[in-house]
Design an enzyme around this catalytic site. Structure first.
Site, PDB file in Angstrom:
ATOM      1  CD  GLU A 283      -3.028  -1.292   2.028  1.00  0.00           C
ATOM      2  OE1 GLU A 283      -2.724  -1.138   3.212  1.00  0.00           O
ATOM      3  OE2 GLU A 283      -4.168  -1.548   1.667  1.00  0.00           O
TER       4      GLU A 283
ATOM      5  CD  GLU B 252      -3.346  -7.254   3.304  1.00  0.00           C
ATOM      6  OE1 GLU B 252      -4.364  -6.744   3.799  1.00  0.00           O
ATOM      7  OE2 GLU B 252      -2.273  -6.655   3.185  1.00  0.00           O
TER       8      GLU B 252
HETATM    9  C1  GAL Z   1      -4.965  -3.924   4.320  1.00  0.00           C
HETATM   10  C2  GAL Z   1      -3.541  -3.685   4.731  1.00  0.00           C
HETATM   11  C3  GAL Z   1      -3.205  -4.403   5.997  1.00  0.00           C
HETATM   12  C4  GAL Z   1      -4.271  -4.157   7.023  1.00  0.00           C
HETATM   13  C5  GAL Z   1      -5.597  -4.592   6.511  1.00  0.00           C
HETATM   14  C6  GAL Z   1      -6.719  -4.290   7.472  1.00  0.00           C
HETATM   15  O1  GAL Z   1      -5.384  -2.934   3.443  1.00  0.00           O
HETATM   16  O2  GAL Z   1      -2.643  -4.083   3.740  1.00  0.00           O
HETATM   17  O3  GAL Z   1      -1.965  -3.945   6.441  1.00  0.00           O
HETATM   18  O4  GAL Z   1      -4.329  -2.795   7.277  1.00  0.00           O
HETATM   19  O5  GAL Z   1      -5.881  -3.874   5.345  1.00  0.00           O
HETATM   20  O6  GAL Z   1      -6.557  -4.896   8.684  1.00  0.00           O
END
Ligand code: GAL
Length: 982
Positions: free
Chosen positions: A415, A491
């Site tokens: 990010e 993620e």
């Molecule tokens: C994503 C980010 C993570 C964490 C997650 C929310 O966008 O890459 O670091 O912030 O969201 O828990």
């Protein structure tokens, strides 16, 4: 020879560190090394402008100096700052490259003796969070930048018998703009400090290329010697009888390949007259073939987690024994991959990952997410002033980790938006290592990377990508390039609080489509901070340390607690990630191997037949080893309809992480249909009759059944919001969380009006009591009409309940959390049940909960969450609740609606819903001496709306007529036997 600077690096210099030596691979050496970890002198000031306290205290190194419970009694300053948590926000004005004036400083000092100081030596810091100026014996060595990256200083000619090392850590600097990860701000010396002698003619660095080809291993080793030569080193792998010439690719036909499933390592020795270094190496080749991610020529599926480094008391430092324990725990839960979100881990992690077998995405220490809050204006990723620092971060990660077989992808960071420096970083990666593909989720056109990555994409979108039907990019060339790439979810499934729902849907897609490389759950670990209280220890989250700007409990979103205790979602994940997927249909068992490199001979199938009286039979189901990704259908052993047949996949023999017999996953047939087949224990001494029912004449609510008194009998349509319920899913049109929708309808504050209470021929066997109520929230006309019909039936008393919406339920809010009946019993309780267990389940979670008979005390059945919320429901269709010496035995059935929401369940708690609503931290929940029960006829899934899709359509509970029954079987306390304990 590095040039020592005359002045410390200015804090607003966006450049790379100064005075440091080039980073080299980490290995074991036989030259002298001294660890400087331990107790250091320490003092602190809230800003560099403010004078330091006169006196020094002490602090353990490595740790983050702001942690509240560090043992630093001797520190006179008392206050060393506090942890502060923000997700994206910079905790100061965005004014790059300037840090704020309020910039805490931690000053460290360590004296050490060297009876025989080496003339040439290097001082290595594994990680310093913040920007540090380092001095040895009064000489400025340089300034560090890049918190989770190694830094080394050449200290040749500076060491004496008595030495003084001074490290002045500024919490913020220009470099902070590159380190805006979603985590606590935790400055300090966070990784080990080591002094290492550097003999003339010693080994400065070693570059290993250990490839796996169709004809076996091919090894190329390039040593870099301190006398600047590449020759004069003996290079050998004794186990393989291999001796190599520097720089020459050498076939090693006897080598076995390395994979996460079978991590074969060999010991490489590089020896000169002055030094021998030892490396553990593995042979493997990573590639992308026809858009499919492969290792050693076969597709690989990543069943991974994102892992941050956090310790509830030490901060960013995680001691080796904790790292070891967590990796063993991951292996035991079928996790095969880790993304080191969002910075390179302590190198010890990679050593263990090589040894135990994990596919690792090694991510660089780069995130500038806070610029996203201001439309990316001034983002360092698009500003040439930061290029050198960003290239330096790449260089340090690649050079440190280049020889680890576990690292199969480099990740540029997280990010950090887009811009000219993405290309520069990609170039830096490729110039240093061409053996691993490059990943960066922020590069959405994938112009600079080799795999296409997204986070939290909806399963429908992932399905489209799997099929290659994703929307086209405007640029045709880029579109064609991206279509030829494998896809990874860096993620997904945000594991915060109760949830995440939908794991199975994603895994089914990964199993079915070769373009999908799999993904990484967000996230492995909660980042709770442990504090001491009068009642013991407690866990704190964002805002609890007085930070004016914070993101509350968003940092508590893991599969394991900060103390590394597994949450229920980890058990579910193990089931979803199981190496062998089991599906039962009719009398057949379908087995699918998810193994990519090995056959299934490490696993065996075992079965158990159990009914209400206990285990009736067990044995093994023969299965020939399945080839990688193979499948087979087998006959199931016969089991009567009154029994549950459970199949378990067990590990054959011991591994480094689990004993032989370890249950890897399980699957079972459904619970028996008949209540009589489900009930366990001695039959009731006396049958209930309508005369046992005592209803409140004013409300129609039950207040006594036989000898069991109850209070708070009520209809329930909502729940104490989960973390996910507090958000709208990313796929929702309206930005209203589920909790807000329930609140707008007043579901948290339902009021009941008694319409009628009729007793019809209650002395007659066919008699019944009919109650009608209308239930709704204040200020709205969305109501439900309820019919409560009590009858005596064979085996007890039956309550048929019909709930029908009436009035106006606006379509966009008309979702319920549940249709349930709540009440409370005097005394602390215990539950036995037939249903699914032993863990909790909701319609879209609880994959590990399989059919059977279970029991536990109310206390044991609580799924604790750092911030209290709905949790811990057990799918149950027969149950016995014991409290205060009385027992209530209940059969629960739903006749409508159909589908996954039709999932009858019981929840028992030692505190009321009101207490659960009111508590902000787990330690605020105190048992009140009663047993609070909710029986759900139907309930909604939990989804993963905090970050990602909301509750998937099949798991939503739309307001609609619901019919179900509660059958009360015993009026008094009765025995139990043979139940499986939770
Ligand atoms: C994503 C980010 C993570 C964490 C997650 C929310 O966008 O890459 O670091 O912030 O969201 O828990």
């Amino acid at each position: 020879m590095t040039i020592r600077p005359e002045q410390p690096q200015p804090l607003d210099d966006p450049g790379p560190p100064i005075g440091t030596a080039p980073t080299v691979a980490s290995w074991t050496t036989d030259v002298a090394e001294w660890t400087l970890d331990g107790t250091w002198d320490f003092r602190w000031s809230p800003s560099s402008a403010q004078r330091m306290d006169e006196g020094w205290g002490s602090i353990p190194v490595p740790t983050s100096f702001v942690m509240p419970s560090l043992d630093r009694d001797a520190a006179p300053a008392g206050d060393h700052g506090r942890p502060a948590y923000t997700n994206k926000w910079y905790p100061f004005p965005i004014d790059p490259p300037h840090p704020p004036d309020a910039n805490p400083v931690g000053e460290y000092r360590r004296r050490f003796l060297l009876p025989d100081p080496p003339p040439r030596a290097e001082l290595r810091f594994g990680g310093i969070e913040g920007a540090a100026d380092v001095r040895l014996n009064g000489v400025l060595l340089g300034s560090t930048r890049g918190s989770r990256l190694p830094m080394a200083f050449d200290v040749s000619g500076l060491l004496e018998t008595e030495n003084l090392l001074e490290v002045r850590v500024h919490q913020f600097s220009a470099a902070t703009y590159l380190e805006d990860q979603d985590a606590w701000w935790l400055p300090g010396i966070i990784r080990s400090v080591v002094l290492r002698a550097r003999p003339v003619g010693g080994v400065r660095d070693v570059r290993v290329r250990a490839e796996w080809t169709a004809s076996g291993g091919v090894l190329t080793v390039v040593p870099d010697l301190e006398d600047d030569s590449h020759g004069d080193a003996t290079i050998e792998i004794a186990e393989l009888g291999a001796t190599l010439t520097a720089g020459r690719p050498t076939p090693i036909p006897d080598a076995l390949p390395w994979s996460a499933e079978d991590p074969v390592l060999y010991t490489l020795r590089v020896r000169t007259a002055a030094e021998t270094v030892t490396h553990r190496i593995g042979f493997r080749t990573v590639g992308i073939v026809d858009g499919v991610f492969q290792v050693n020529g076969v597709p690989v599926s990543l069943r991974g987690v994102n892992r941050h480094e956090h310790h509830p008391r030490l901060g960013r430092h995680v001691p080796p024994e904790v790292v070891t324990a967590e990796l063993l725990m991951m292996k035991r839960h079928n996790i095969n991959a880790v993304r080191t979100s969002h910075y390179p881990p302590d190198p010890m992690f990679l050593d263990l990952a090589d040894r135990l077998g994990f596919w690792v995405v090694d991510e660089c220490d780069v995130e500038t997410h806070g610029f996203g809050e201001i439309d990316w204006r001034g983002n360092p990723m698009d500003d040439p002033r930061w290029e050198a620092a960003l290239r330096d971060r790449v260089a340090r990660m690649v050079e440190r980790d280049k020889n680890h077989p576990c690292v199969i992808l480099w990740s540029l960071g997280n990010e950090a938006g887009e811009g000219c420096n993405v290309a520069a970083m990609a170039d830096e990666f490729r110039s240093r290592d061409d053996t691993r593909p490059l990943h960066y989720e922020g590069d959405q056109s994938s112009a600079h990377v080799d795999v296409w990555s997204r986070m939290y994409a909806h399963p429908d979108e992932v399905a489209a990508i799997a099929a290659g039907t994703e929307p086209a990019l405007a640029d045709q060339a880029l579109d064609a390039r991206r279509r030829a790439m494998p896809f990874v979810l860096c993620e997904y499934a945000h594991a915060m609080g109760t949830g995440p729902g939908g794991l199975t849907e994603y895994q089914d897609l990964f199993d079915a489509h070769p373009r999908l490389m799999g993904g990484f759950i967000w996230e492995w670990l909660e980042h709770g901070v442990q504090v001491d209280t009068d009642r013991g220890t407690a866990t704190r989250y964002g805002g609890d340390f007085g930070e004016p700007l914070h993101d509350s409990n968003d940092v508590i979103d893991g599969l394991v607690s900060a103390e590394r205790s597994p949450r229920a979602q980890l058990t579910d994940l193990a089931q979803v990630f199981a190496p062998l997927r089991l599906t039962i249909d009719e009398a057949r068992l379908h087995v699918l191997s998810r193994l990519d490199h090995t056959d299934s001979s490490r696993y065996a199938l075992r079965y158990r037949i159990e009914d209400a009286a206990g285990v009736r039979g067990s044995g093994s189901i023969p299965m020939a080893p399945l080839p990688p990704r193979g499948r087979v259908t087998l006959d199931l052993p016969d089991a009567p309809p009154s029994a549950v047949l459970t199949i378990e996949v067990v590990q054959v023999g011991e591994t480094a992480w689990a004993p032989g017999g370890w249950v890897v996953s399980r699957s079972a047939t459904a619970v028996p249909g008949e209540i009589t087949a489900r009930r366990r224990g001695v039959p009731p001494a006396r049958r209930l009759t309508l005369a046992d029912i005592d209803l409140d004449p004013g409300t129609g609510g039950l207040r006594r059944l036989g000898e069991v008194e109850m209070t708070d009998w009520r209809l329930m349509l909502d729940r104490v919001p989960t973390d996910n319920d507090r958000h709208a899913g990313w796929d929702e049109i309206l930005d209203f969380s589920y909790a807000e929708r329930w609140r707008l309808l007043g579901l948290h504050d339902l009021r009941s009006r008694l319409v009628s209470l009729e007793r019809v021929s209650i002395d007659h066997p066919d008699g019944e009591i009919r109650v009608r109520t209308v239930v709704g929230g204040p200020a709205v006309d969305a109501r439900v009409s309820c019919r409560w019909r009590w009858r005596a039936v064979d085996g007890g008393i039956r309550l048929d309940l019909t709930v029908e919406p009436e009035g106006h339920w606006p379509a966009w809010t008309a979702h319920w959390a549940r249709v349930g009946v709540g009440f409370s019993l005097a005394g602390e309780g215990r539950l036995e049940w037939c249903g699914r267990g032993p863990g909790p389940s909701y319609p879209d979670v609880g994959q590990a909960a399989t059919a059977g008979w279970f029991a536990g005390t109310v206390d044991e059945l609580q799924e604790r969450t750092v911030r209290p919320q709905e949790a811990g429901a057990r799918a149950a269709s027969w149950m016995r609740v014991k409290a205060g010496g009385r027992a209530l035995e209940i059969g629960l059935d739903t006749t409508s609606p159909r589908g996954p929401v039709n999932d009858p369940a019981i929840t028992v708690r030692p505190w009321s819903d009101a207490a659960l609503w009111a508590a902000a931290h787990d330690d605020e929940l105190i048992p009140d001496g009663r047993t609070h029960v909710v029986l759900d006829l139907v309930r909604a899934g939990v989804g993963t709306a905090r970050c990602g899709p909301g509750v998937l359509p099949a798991y939503r509970l739309v307001a609609q007529p619901v019919r179900g029954s509660l059958q009360f079987l015993t009026p008094d306390a009765s025995g139990t036997n043979g139940d499986r304990h939770v």
